[in-house]
Design a protein around this motif. Structure first.
Motif, PDB file in Angstrom:
ATOM      1  N   ALA A  57      -4.530  -5.118   5.462  1.00  0.00           N
ATOM      2  CA  ALA A  57      -3.738  -3.952   5.860  1.00  0.00           C
ATOM      3  C   ALA A  57      -4.533  -2.665   5.662  1.00  0.00           C
ATOM      4  N   ALA A  58      -5.255  -2.591   4.541  1.00  0.00           N
ATOM      5  CA  ALA A  58      -6.113  -1.423   4.309  1.00  0.00           C
ATOM      6  C   ALA A  58      -7.166  -1.313   5.402  1.00  0.00           C
ATOM      7  N   ASP A  59      -7.687  -2.451   5.826  1.00  0.00           N
ATOM      8  CA  ASP A  59      -8.681  -2.458   6.894  1.00  0.00           C
ATOM      9  C   ASP A  59      -8.113  -1.871   8.178  1.00  0.00           C
ATOM     10  N   VAL A  60      -6.845  -2.199   8.489  1.00  0.00           N
ATOM     11  CA  VAL A  60      -6.209  -1.644   9.689  1.00  0.00           C
ATOM     12  C   VAL A  60      -6.059  -0.138   9.564  1.00  0.00           C
ATOM     13  N   PHE A  61      -5.543   0.317   8.428  1.00  0.00           N
ATOM     14  CA  PHE A  61      -5.326   1.753   8.232  1.00  0.00           C
ATOM     15  C   PHE A  61      -6.629   2.537   8.283  1.00  0.00           C
ATOM     16  N   ILE A  62      -7.723   1.894   7.904  1.00  0.00           N
ATOM     17  CA  ILE A  62      -9.020   2.570   7.861  1.00  0.00           C
ATOM     18  C   ILE A  62      -9.799   2.382   9.166  1.00  0.00           C
ATOM     19  N   SER A  63      -9.849   1.152   9.655  1.00  0.00           N
ATOM     20  CA  SER A  63     -10.711   0.847  10.796  1.00  0.00           C
ATOM     21  C   SER A  63     -10.142   1.297  12.133  1.00  0.00           C
ATOM     22  N   ILE A  78       0.838  -1.207   0.000  1.00  0.00           N
ATOM     23  CA  ILE A  78       0.000   0.000   0.000  1.00  0.00           C
ATOM     24  C   ILE A  78       0.864   1.245   0.000  1.00  0.00           C
ATOM     25  N   VAL A  79       1.891   1.270   0.842  1.00  0.00           N
ATOM     26  CA  VAL A  79       2.759   2.448   0.938  1.00  0.00           C
ATOM     27  C   VAL A  79       3.501   2.685  -0.371  1.00  0.00           C
ATOM     28  N   ALA A  80       3.901   1.595  -1.038  1.00  0.00           N
ATOM     29  CA  ALA A  80       4.694   1.723  -2.272  1.00  0.00           C
ATOM     30  C   ALA A  80       3.855   2.029  -3.504  1.00  0.00           C
ATOM     31  N   THR A  81       2.549   1.823  -3.434  1.00  0.00           N
ATOM     32  CA  THR A  81       1.665   2.034  -4.589  1.00  0.00           C
ATOM     33  C   THR A  81       0.927   3.353  -4.400  1.00  0.00           C
ATOM     34  N   ILE A  82       1.295   4.373  -5.155  1.00  0.00           N
ATOM     35  CA  ILE A  82       0.839   5.741  -4.890  1.00  0.00           C
ATOM     36  C   ILE A  82      -0.680   5.876  -4.827  1.00  0.00           C
ATOM     37  N   PRO A  83      -1.444   5.407  -5.825  1.00  0.00           N
ATOM     38  CA  PRO A  83      -2.901   5.581  -5.740  1.00  0.00           C
ATOM     39  C   PRO A  83      -3.515   4.867  -4.524  1.00  0.00           C
ATOM     40  N   LEU A  84      -3.022   3.668  -4.216  1.00  0.00           N
ATOM     41  CA  LEU A  84      -3.520   2.974  -3.031  1.00  0.00           C
ATOM     42  C   LEU A  84      -3.209   3.770  -1.775  1.00  0.00           C
ATOM     43  N   ARG A  85      -1.990   4.267  -1.697  1.00  0.00           N
ATOM     44  CA  ARG A  85      -1.596   5.067  -0.539  1.00  0.00           C
ATOM     45  C   ARG A  85      -2.495   6.292  -0.389  1.00  0.00           C
ATOM     46  N   GLN A  86      -2.790   6.950  -1.492  1.00  0.00           N
ATOM     47  CA  GLN A  86      -3.633   8.141  -1.442  1.00  0.00           C
ATOM     48  C   GLN A  86      -5.036   7.814  -0.935  1.00  0.00           C
ATOM     49  N   ILE A  87      -5.642   6.774  -1.510  1.00  0.00           N
ATOM     50  CA  ILE A  87      -7.019   6.437  -1.136  1.00  0.00           C
ATOM     51  C   ILE A  87      -7.097   5.922   0.293  1.00  0.00           C
ATOM     52  N   VAL A  88      -6.236   4.973   0.640  1.00  0.00           N
ATOM     53  CA  VAL A  88      -6.312   4.341   1.959  1.00  0.00           C
ATOM     54  C   VAL A  88      -6.019   5.338   3.066  1.00  0.00           C
ATOM     55  N   PHE A  89      -4.963   6.120   2.927  1.00  0.00           N
ATOM     56  CA  PHE A  89      -4.608   7.051   4.004  1.00  0.00           C
ATOM     57  C   PHE A  89      -5.599   8.212   4.105  1.00  0.00           C
ATOM     58  N   SER A  90      -6.136   8.670   2.974  1.00  0.00           N
ATOM     59  CA  SER A  90      -7.153   9.732   3.030  1.00  0.00           C
ATOM     60  C   SER A  90      -8.429   9.221   3.698  1.00  0.00           C
ATOM     61  N   THR A  91      -8.806   7.986   3.367  1.00  0.00           N
ATOM     62  CA  THR A  91      -9.990   7.400   4.008  1.00  0.00           C
ATOM     63  C   THR A  91      -9.763   7.239   5.494  1.00  0.00           C
TER      64      THR A  91
END
Length: 409
Positions: A341-347, A209-222
């Motif tokens: 991992a996205a679930d952790v960053f979001i939830s 997630i950290v290395a993939t720019i669009p994923l990083r943008q969406i996940v961290f903004s959410t």
């Protein structure tokens, strides 16, 4: 979506999963109403949602499990266990038993996290990659669209026969999705371990997630938005009680209205993905949610009703954008861990904000919390809308169900 529904296993799983989601939506709303009725406290009702979200901190472990085993058998086991455990709510009778509601909420959160990761990963091997956006859109439409009937049915059953009957309905609904999974035929690939130790294996999803720019943008903004969006889990009870002067069961009506917006969002999200891309679809979803939630400062039922519909539309676009980004920007072998991992960053921020919201609601006017929530979410949405588009790299397509006939050993 017509092409998607031509895929046999996608149709079968969607049908069974729909039954399960109906039971879940009816049960979750009743857990909160039940807690409110037994304790008379808005905070107690809001803490049900905290209990549901808290287990997400263990999502990395769920992701490791999902990527180590075949996803379909795992889902069968998970849903069978949930079917039995839900019946424990038959023992809730008075205020002294309210702890069972929280225990069940934690249990649902744990197994729901595991099931969500496995379901997302299973979709990438069941649905061709070019149809994943449509798949997420229709699943989201069905999931949120069930709010049209499930909360009302759940609240109605609770009002007439009590929560125990709702628990039985939820338990039976799991039989539908288990049956569907047993009927599916698409073989699942096995993936060799690349990481050499457990820590590397568990952290692989977060690193991707950290290395993939669009994923990083969406996940961290959410995740940033959810530092305040969790307030709404408690705010909604104050809106119903203090703002609209309605009983707790009226929450079922608002949930139904949110379903109306969610259906509209789901129907249009796939088209939005093709035109705008996943990052901007998620940004529009956040902005729509912020606008809808702002209506909660009003005591006008028509205005709040429209706001709930707009928020539902926004939620669908956000989730479809997020889930599609995870699936199309992630290798098949990492699907479970990236989803978890996205679930952790979001939830995690959502869980914190639910707890903070439950505490603040007793000392701060709920309208002030609504404004903070709406402004912060709008800022996060604006950030995504200003990001340049990045086309996802090619990844191996999902095997075509029509061409694969031999089961994986």
């Amino acid at each position: 979506m017509k092409r998607l529904l031509q895929v046999r296993d996608a149709r079968i799983f969607l049908a069974g999963w729909t039954l399960s989601q109906f039971g879940d939506w009816a049960m979750i709303i009743v857990l909160a109403i039940w807690a409110k009725s037994l304790t008379g406290s808005n905070a107690s009702a809001g803490l049900v949602f905290f209990a549901l979200a808290a287990p997400s901190i263990f999502s990395p472990l769920a992701g490791v499990v999902v990527d180590r085993v075949r996803r379909r058998p795992l889902l069968i086991v998970v849903y069978c266990i949930e079917a039995v455990a839900t019946l424990s709510l038959l023992f809730v009778h008075d205020r002294g038993d309210v702890w069972l509601l929280y225990a069940m909420a934690v249990f649902i959160g744990c197994f729901g996290t595991l099931a969500a990761s496995a379901r997302s990963a299973l979709m990438t091997t069941t649905i061709p990659q070019e149809l994943l956006g449509d798949g997420n859109a229709i699943f989201q439409s069905v999931r949120e669209g069930l709010r049209l009937i499930a909360p009302l049915v759940g609240a109605g059953i609770y009002a007439v026969w009590g929560g125990g009957v709702v628990a039985i309905v939820d338990s039976l609904s799991f039989a539908g999705v288990v049956t569907a999974l047993l009927l599916m035929k698409t073989p699942e690939p096995r993936f060799e371990k690349v990481e050499h130790n457990f820590i590397d294996e568990a952290m692989a999803g977060a690193r991707h997630i950290v290395a993939t720019i669009p994923l990083r943008q969406i996940v961290f903004s959410t995740g940033a938005a959810l530092f305040v969006v969790g307030f709404s889990e408690t705010i909604i009870f104050a809106v119903v009680d203090q703002g609209l002067h309605r009983p707790p069961s009226f929450l079922g009506v608002l949930s139904t209205l949110q379903g109306v917006g969610a259906i509209a969002g789901g129907i249009t999200a796939a088209r939005g993905l093709r035109v705008l891309g996943d990052v901007r679809v998620a940004g529009i979803g956040m902005a729509g949610f912020a606008l809808g939630e702002l209506s909660f400062v009003s005591s006008s039922l028509p205005l709040v009703a429209v706001g709930v519909i707009v928020a539902g539309f926004g939620v669908s676009w956000l989730i479809v954008g997020l889930m599609t980004a995870i699936q199309v920007r992630t290798p098949l072998r990492l699907q479970g861990r990236v989803s978890s991992a996205a679930d952790v960053f979001i939830s995690t921020p959502q869980t914190i904000s639910i707890a903070v919201g439950a505490a603040l609601i007793a000392v701060v006017d709920y309208r002030a919390l609504v404004v903070v929530e709406s402004v912060a979410t709008a800022v996060c949405g604006l950030y995504l809308l200003t990001r340049p588009a990045i086309v996802p790299a090619e990844s191996p397509p999902a095997p075509s169900p029509e061409l694969l006939t031999q089961p994986q050993p």
